[in-house]
Design an enzyme around this catalytic site. Sequence first.
Site, short mmCIF file in Angstrom:
data_model
loop_
_atom_site.label_atom_id
_atom_site.label_comp_id
_atom_site.label_asym_id
_atom_site.label_seq_id
_atom_site.Cartn_x
_atom_site.Cartn_y
_atom_site.Cartn_z
N ALA A 62 6.64 102.55 -43.91
CA ALA A 62 7.75 102.51 -43.22
C ALA A 62 8.67 103.75 -43.54
O ALA A 62 9.91 103.85 -43.78
CB ALA A 62 8.77 102.02 -44.24
N ASP A 63 8.26 105.69 -43.49
CA ASP A 63 8.76 106.42 -44.60
C ASP A 63 8.64 107.65 -43.36
O ASP A 63 7.94 108.60 -43.83
CB ASP A 63 8.89 106.40 -45.32
CG ASP A 63 10.60 107.23 -45.71
OD1 ASP A 63 11.32 107.46 -44.55
OD2 ASP A 63 10.66 107.86 -47.18
#
Length: 201
Positions: A62-63
């Site tokens: 998620a990054d």
Amino acid sequence: LYIPEVYWDLTTSKVMVLEKIDGIPCTDIVQIDKYGINKKELAENGVMIFLNQVFRDNFFHADMHPGNIFVSKTNVTQPSYIAIDCAIVGSLSRDDQYNLARMLQATLKQDYYKLSELFIGAGWVSSQTNNADLEQTLRATCEPIFEKPLSEIEFGNLLLYLFDSTRQFGLSVQPSLILLQKTLIHIEGMGREIYADLDFW
């Protein structure tokens, strides 16, 4: 997608030790070209990796901003990525996966009545929401966007517009979906930087 190995025997609560990787920063187009990597295939693989993480594996990085994603120098005929810094990851409930897939389908079909039903049924907006009002808002948000060719529509930004337009109906989205939205915008932006004609759809 390759994830470097963690060396747990060298890792402490303050320092995480990972396998050394040798990759090309994903936005270094000059190096990608130098290695003869097919940029169209590379960009499309990036989208498929992301969709597989969300809908097949239900566990996504998620990054995924450009500083965390590298292009592998090995086996350049099958373009692939290396992802580092997995400190932020996400997963969705089965219901959210299912609803998201159905919402995507309704959006592609421009079926705004169905989309409004799904927003209400999923609890993303107040259960008191008037279906017709929400349908009109979704139509007003999406139709100008869909006047463009699909290849020019940025999916991540479409989600942003959808979320912004439905705030008036008491929009309530789980943190995992916000992570997903942020990740989508990064992925799509990187994909278009690698291959400008990427058609996410």
